[in-house]
Design a protein around this motif. Sequence first.
Motif, PDB file in Angstrom:
ATOM      1  N   VAL A  12       2.368  28.507 -27.107  1.00  0.00           N
ATOM      2  CA  VAL A  12       3.688  28.471 -27.738  1.00  0.00           C
ATOM      3  C   VAL A  12       3.851  29.657 -28.688  1.00  0.00           C
ATOM      4  O   VAL A  12       3.018  29.867 -29.567  1.00  0.00           O
ATOM      5  N   ASN A  13       4.921  30.399 -28.492  1.00  0.00           N
ATOM      6  CA  ASN A  13       5.263  31.480 -29.416  1.00  0.00           C
ATOM      7  C   ASN A  13       6.341  30.975 -30.372  1.00  0.00           C
ATOM      8  O   ASN A  13       7.519  30.910 -30.011  1.00  0.00           O
ATOM      9  N   PRO A  14       5.984  30.608 -31.595  1.00  0.00           N
ATOM     10  CA  PRO A  14       6.973  30.051 -32.522  1.00  0.00           C
ATOM     11  C   PRO A  14       8.026  31.059 -32.963  1.00  0.00           C
ATOM     12  O   PRO A  14       9.080  30.676 -33.471  1.00  0.00           O
ATOM     13  N   MET A  15       7.763  32.354 -32.754  1.00  0.00           N
ATOM     14  CA  MET A  15       8.726  33.381 -33.166  1.00  0.00           C
ATOM     15  C   MET A  15       9.662  33.795 -32.032  1.00  0.00           C
ATOM     16  O   MET A  15      10.535  34.646 -32.232  1.00  0.00           O
ATOM     17  N   LYS A  20      13.365  30.406 -32.700  1.00  0.00           N
ATOM     18  CA  LYS A  20      13.789  29.225 -31.938  1.00  0.00           C
ATOM     19  C   LYS A  20      12.591  28.527 -31.297  1.00  0.00           C
ATOM     20  O   LYS A  20      12.580  27.296 -31.171  1.00  0.00           O
ATOM     21  N   GLY A  21      11.594  29.328 -30.893  1.00  0.00           N
ATOM     22  CA  GLY A  21      10.407  28.737 -30.286  1.00  0.00           C
ATOM     23  C   GLY A  21       9.742  27.720 -31.193  1.00  0.00           C
ATOM     24  O   GLY A  21       9.372  26.628 -30.751  1.00  0.00           O
ATOM     25  N   GLY A  22       9.604  28.054 -32.461  1.00  0.00           N
ATOM     26  CA  GLY A  22       8.996  27.130 -33.415  1.00  0.00           C
ATOM     27  C   GLY A  22       9.874  25.933 -33.708  1.00  0.00           C
ATOM     28  O   GLY A  22       9.388  24.800 -33.802  1.00  0.00           O
ATOM     29  N   ARG A  23      11.174  26.161 -33.832  1.00  0.00           N
ATOM     30  CA  ARG A  23      12.098  25.068 -34.138  1.00  0.00           C
ATOM     31  C   ARG A  23      12.191  24.065 -32.987  1.00  0.00           C
ATOM     32  O   ARG A  23      12.320  22.865 -33.210  1.00  0.00           O
ATOM     33  N   ASP A  24      12.135  24.559 -31.739  1.00  0.00           N
ATOM     34  CA  ASP A  24      12.341  23.691 -30.581  1.00  0.00           C
ATOM     35  C   ASP A  24      11.050  23.114 -30.014  1.00  0.00           C
ATOM     36  O   ASP A  24      11.104  22.212 -29.169  1.00  0.00           O
ATOM     37  N   TRP A  25       9.901  23.618 -30.445  1.00  0.00           N
ATOM     38  CA  TRP A  25       8.649  23.152 -29.883  1.00  0.00           C
ATOM     39  C   TRP A  25       8.453  21.636 -30.024  1.00  0.00           C
ATOM     40  O   TRP A  25       8.002  20.987 -29.056  1.00  0.00           O
ATOM     41  N   GLY A  62     -12.288  26.552 -19.566  1.00  0.00           N
ATOM     42  CA  GLY A  62     -12.097  26.308 -18.146  1.00  0.00           C
ATOM     43  C   GLY A  62     -10.711  25.883 -17.716  1.00  0.00           C
ATOM     44  O   GLY A  62     -10.547  25.267 -16.657  1.00  0.00           O
ATOM     45  N   TYR A  63      -9.691  26.211 -18.503  1.00  0.00           N
ATOM     46  CA  TYR A  63      -8.322  25.883 -18.091  1.00  0.00           C
ATOM     47  C   TYR A  63      -7.940  26.686 -16.840  1.00  0.00           C
ATOM     48  O   TYR A  63      -8.209  27.879 -16.751  1.00  0.00           O
ATOM     49  N   LYS A  64      -7.255  26.006 -15.901  1.00  0.00           N
ATOM     50  CA  LYS A  64      -6.736  26.692 -14.721  1.00  0.00           C
ATOM     51  C   LYS A  64      -5.225  26.510 -14.573  1.00  0.00           C
ATOM     52  O   LYS A  64      -4.636  26.980 -13.602  1.00  0.00           O
ATOM     53  N   LYS A  65      -4.618  25.826 -15.562  1.00  0.00           N
ATOM     54  CA  LYS A  65      -3.166  25.622 -15.567  1.00  0.00           C
ATOM     55  C   LYS A  65      -2.646  25.992 -16.959  1.00  0.00           C
ATOM     56  O   LYS A  65      -3.108  25.436 -17.959  1.00  0.00           O
ATOM     57  N   VAL A  66      -1.697  26.926 -16.995  1.00  0.00           N
ATOM     58  CA  VAL A  66      -1.199  27.445 -18.268  1.00  0.00           C
ATOM     59  C   VAL A  66       0.324  27.402 -18.268  1.00  0.00           C
ATOM     60  O   VAL A  66       0.965  27.769 -17.278  1.00  0.00           O
ATOM     61  N   ILE A  67       0.898  26.963 -19.383  1.00  0.00           N
ATOM     62  CA  ILE A  67       2.355  26.986 -19.567  1.00  0.00           C
ATOM     63  C   ILE A  67       2.677  27.930 -20.714  1.00  0.00           C
ATOM     64  O   ILE A  67       2.110  27.809 -21.808  1.00  0.00           O
ATOM     65  N   SER A  68       3.584  28.860 -20.464  1.00  0.00           N
ATOM     66  CA  SER A  68       4.054  29.796 -21.490  1.00  0.00           C
ATOM     67  C   SER A  68       5.358  29.280 -22.065  1.00  0.00           C
ATOM     68  O   SER A  68       6.333  29.078 -21.333  1.00  0.00           O
ATOM     69  N   VAL A  69       5.390  29.065 -23.382  1.00  0.00           N
ATOM     70  CA  VAL A  69       6.600  28.616 -24.071  1.00  0.00           C
ATOM     71  C   VAL A  69       7.062  29.760 -24.964  1.00  0.00           C
ATOM     72  O   VAL A  69       6.506  30.002 -26.034  1.00  0.00           O
ATOM     73  N   GLY A  70       8.068  30.489 -24.517  1.00  0.00           N
ATOM     74  CA  GLY A  70       8.557  31.656 -25.248  1.00  0.00           C
ATOM     75  C   GLY A  70       9.447  32.478 -24.346  1.00  0.00           C
ATOM     76  O   GLY A  70      10.073  31.955 -23.417  1.00  0.00           O
ATOM     77  N   GLY A  71       9.506  33.766 -24.593  1.00  0.00           N
ATOM     78  CA  GLY A  71      10.343  34.659 -23.807  1.00  0.00           C
ATOM     79  C   GLY A  71       9.529  35.491 -22.839  1.00  0.00           C
ATOM     80  O   GLY A  71       8.343  35.216 -22.580  1.00  0.00           O
ATOM     81  N   ASP A  72      10.149  36.545 -22.309  1.00  0.00           N
ATOM     82  CA  ASP A  72       9.470  37.407 -21.346  1.00  0.00           C
ATOM     83  C   ASP A  72       8.241  38.079 -21.953  1.00  0.00           C
ATOM     84  O   ASP A  72       7.242  38.300 -21.259  1.00  0.00           O
TER      85      ASP A  72
END
Length: 319
Positions: A12-15, A20-25, A62-72
């Motif tokens: 999660v990128n809160p900035m 908005k990333g931090g507010r909506d997380w 050992g994570y093999k599944k990643v979710i990006s929460v933020g922008g490009d």
Amino acid sequence: MNEENSKWLVVVNPMASVGKGGRDWPVVKDLLTTKGFDFDFVLTGHHGHAIDLVRDLITEKGYKKVISVGGDGTNNEVINGIFTQERFPTTEITMGVLPIGTGNDWTRTFAFPEGYPNLVEVLRQGHLFSHDIGKVTYYNDGDAKVRYFLNAAGTGLDEMVCNKTNQMKSEGKGGTVRYLISLVNSFMTYKCQPIQIFVDDRLVFDDALLSLSIGNCKYNGGGMKMMRDAVPDDGLFDITAIRRVSLLKFAANTKNLYDGTFIDKLKEVSTFRGSKIRVVSIPSHKLLLETEGETLTNSPFDFEMLPKAIQMVIPKINI
């Protein structure tokens, strides 16, 4: 070393999008929990942090599944973390995206829905797409460096606009209007510079350049359809080069940047396609490159496509 981790790693990128990333997380976190996701999450604390977090946590946990929460930009850092870890082949890693950015250009190619409940449902459905990844080698003080990208890269006016937009974001200013302000201001001051473009070892462009976009998806610059015909799994880059254009003609065609029709309407535009690209400036000229918000220096820039290199979660109805 630990066993393979079945949980999702959520970065999660809160900035993102000016905070908005931090507010909506908290809302996104509750939705993921409600939908039954088993996940751990980390918050990024500074520029480049996601690269280190993803690389280290995949290697150590050992994570093999990643979710990006933020922008490009967040997506770009996550991709670079995945592609610089050595524990798993990247083709075995799944990446999802919850866009909370200013541009969200990668998601536009795949027509992601709006609204966090719909976006989480896309992740839950888990429709996978074997996605090409761009790799660029650049030269920092003569030392070869490598960067990976999911969506697009650019130089010339494109890089200058990106730099100005990042400056505005650091001052707490964001959005499409701000991007357009950066675009106009940059056009007024940018001086076209001579470059050469080689596509699959063939010289295709030798002229003064206004702007250059290179990608495997269709959009960059906050919704501009710069690589109109790009296909993200065909193993090829789409390249759009724009020569010097008068201010009047540029202004008249600004709206056409958003639907890709500028490619047909401006004789100053050339398009190319290939799996290996080299961009060279004249020896005395310093040329910068941006990859999804990250400025890289210096040329020559050598691009290589990595076909079907990662599994991306996309909507079932897509391109």
